[in-house]
Design an enzyme around this catalytic site. Structure first.
Site, PDB file in Angstrom:
ATOM      1  N   HIS A  37       0.834  -1.212   0.000  1.00 35.23           N
ATOM      2  CA  HIS A  37       0.000   0.000   0.000  1.00 35.23           C
ATOM      3  C   HIS A  37       0.860   1.249   0.000  1.00 35.23           C
ATOM      4  O   HIS A  37       1.981   1.274   0.522  1.00 35.23           O
ATOM      5  CB  HIS A  37      -0.991  -0.003   1.162  1.00 35.23           C
ATOM      6  N   ASP A  96      -0.128   4.322   1.254  1.00 36.34           N
ATOM      7  CA  ASP A  96      -0.365   5.253   2.353  1.00 36.34           C
ATOM      8  C   ASP A  96       0.300   4.811   3.647  1.00 36.34           C
ATOM      9  O   ASP A  96       0.748   3.664   3.787  1.00 36.34           O
ATOM     10  CB  ASP A  96      -1.869   5.443   2.565  1.00 36.34           C
ATOM     11  N   GLU A 104      -5.115   1.817   2.593  1.00 35.62           N
ATOM     12  CA  GLU A 104      -5.102   0.612   3.433  1.00 35.62           C
ATOM     13  C   GLU A 104      -5.164   0.955   4.906  1.00 35.62           C
ATOM     14  O   GLU A 104      -5.839   0.270   5.690  1.00 35.62           O
ATOM     15  CB  GLU A 104      -3.839  -0.206   3.134  1.00 35.62           C
ATOM     16  N   GLU A 125       1.561  -7.766   2.683  1.00 35.61           N
ATOM     17  CA  GLU A 125       2.474  -7.394   3.755  1.00 35.61           C
ATOM     18  C   GLU A 125       2.353  -8.304   4.971  1.00 35.61           C
ATOM     19  O   GLU A 125       1.315  -8.907   5.241  1.00 35.61           O
ATOM     20  CB  GLU A 125       2.205  -5.958   4.178  1.00 35.61           C
TER      21      GLU A 125
END
Length: 439
Positions: A98, A100, A165, A193
């Site tokens: 992601h 962010d 996310e 992740e």
């Protein structure tokens, strides 16, 4: 005027340091590219997605990957990079990360959180260093190295960079996973992740807990603070709080006794309590309120029974006979389209697991016991579709600093992770078998 030897020494050291710093900034290496990516401020509430996507597109072009940028919500782009395989009939593989990150309180950091400062001991300090800009760069560096050796994948490899996310993924992966563009990828397996490991074994996650937000409200007769009322709002609410606390204690006892991991039990934690009659100096102390409310964050592992949980809430924690009401906001699903618990198998029945495990061992690494992630990631939107997903970030001997002050990743750990992904990407993309999508 004469200059003392000490001043000359200090001057020379400052010049040498400046030259070294300038040289490091000018170098184009995996480490400097990682630092550059970390310096883009993608923290909420106003993440900058334009600059990092431009950077990633430049990196993709430099290693010959094709790209697409898709916006399901204006200003919240999904970047998809692709390396075509030699057999387009086989299901492809997706590596997700992601864009962010969560906010950072800069005054509480040793170094500015978006400076990506690299210290003499090799620590790279930045918000997102572990969560999860590291893997976003490691994917690309691993592919860069594989391409330089002439490796050609059998299966097509996709890399996705998604927004939002950290605030639920509802305008990012949730919409992407539900789209025609996602279905057209024909995915057989996905990696997302994970988390750092303080020990020397890599952690891997096969499932996540599903969040519920529970709000319980109680009503009762208001009156003087000195009078004993039956079924007052506060009395009824405190009965519920006590029952919930006892349930929480039974779950926590399993963890403390070593019979279950923290992520394998149902956690129920109070988030807020709202009651009382406000006054200019605080609250009116001689008045019992007619309403009271409490909010809980509940996390359910995939093997939990949601029906039994809702029955417990309705009959024990917030019964209507005690003038109580409640709402449950379910932030995800516990079962897939076929009613199966949302988890990825980590045994011989899942060939993807065997290939992944062998790829880790080929680098000299070792996997810890597979875990359920205590929080939630974008993986849940993909597992719900029946596609197997493993959560993994190659960070060993590293303190877990997700969302913490002074988040950092050591340069040697980052570089070793690139080699790990080279092994993982080459192994997964070379799998010749036709596997049913299993979870």
């Amino acid at each position: 005027m004469a200059v003392s030897p000490l001043l000359w020494t200090l001057f020379l050291f400052s010049v040498i340091f400046s030259i070294q710093s300038y040289s490091e900034e000018e170098e184009d290496t995996p480490i400097t590219r990682f630092q550059q990516y970390l310096r883009f401020n993608t923290a909420h509430p106003n993440p900058n997605y334009t600059a990092p996507i431009s950077f990633l597109l430049d990196q993709a072009r430099s290693i010959g990957l094709t790209s697409r940028t898709i916006e399901f919500v204006h200003g919240k782009p999904v970047l998809l990079l692709t390396w075509l395989g030699s057999n387009l009939n086989l299901p492809s593989i997706l590596f997700n990360s992601h864009l962010d990150s969560v906010p950072a309180e800069s005054e509480k950091w040793i170094h500015p959180p978006f400076s990506a400062q690299r210290t003499v001991d090799g620590h790279i300090y930045a918000r997102g260093a572990q969560d999860d800009k590291c893997i976003g760069v490691q994917y690309l560096e691993a592919i860069r190295n594989l391409k330089s050796r002439g490796f050609v994948p059998l299966r097509t490899i996709h890399i996705s960079y998604v927004p939002e996310e950290e605030i639920g993924g509802f305008d990012g992966m949730m919409k992407f996973a539900a789209s025609l563009e996602f279905r057209e990828l024909n995915l057989g397996f996905v990696m997302d992740e994970g988390q750092a490991s303080p020990g020397d074994e890599f952690r891997v996650f096969y499932a996540e807990r599903t969040p519920w937000h529970l709000v319980i409200r109680a009503e009762g007769i208001p009156g003087h603070g000195a009078k004993l009322y039956d079924n007052s709002a506060m009395e009824n609410l405190m009965k519920s709080v006590e029952l919930i606390s006892k349930f929480r204690e039974t779950q926590f006892d399993l963890v403390k006794a070593g019979k279950a991991a923290n992520s394998e039990v149902i956690s129920v934690n109070p988030a807020y309590l709202k009651a009382g009659t406000p006054s200019t100096t605080g609250f009116v102390m001689n008045m019992q309120p007619s309403e009271a409310e409490v909010g809980y964050d509940i996390r359910l592992p995939p093997m939990a029974d949601p029906v039994a949980m809702k029955k417990r809430i309705a009959e024990e924690w917030a019964p209507s006979i005690r003038n109580m009401t409640y709402t449950i906001e379910e932030k995800g699903k516990l079962a897939d389209q076929l009613g199966r618990p949302i988890m990825t198998l980590t045994n011989g029945s899942n060939p993807w697991w065997s290939i992944f495990k062998q790829a880790i061992e080929a680098t000299g690494g070792k996997l810890a016991k597979p875990e359920i992630l205590i929080s939630s990631t974008d993986s849940r939107f993909i597992r719900t579709l029946g596609i197997p997903v493993l959560g993994f970030s190659p960070m060993i001997n590293t303190p877990i600093l997700v969302h913490d002050h002074n988040e950092f990743l050591k340069d040697t750990v980052f570089m070793k992770g690139i080699g790990v992904y080279e092994s993982v990407i080459s192994a997964l993309s070379s799998f010749e078998g036709i596997s049913d999508q299993v979870i």
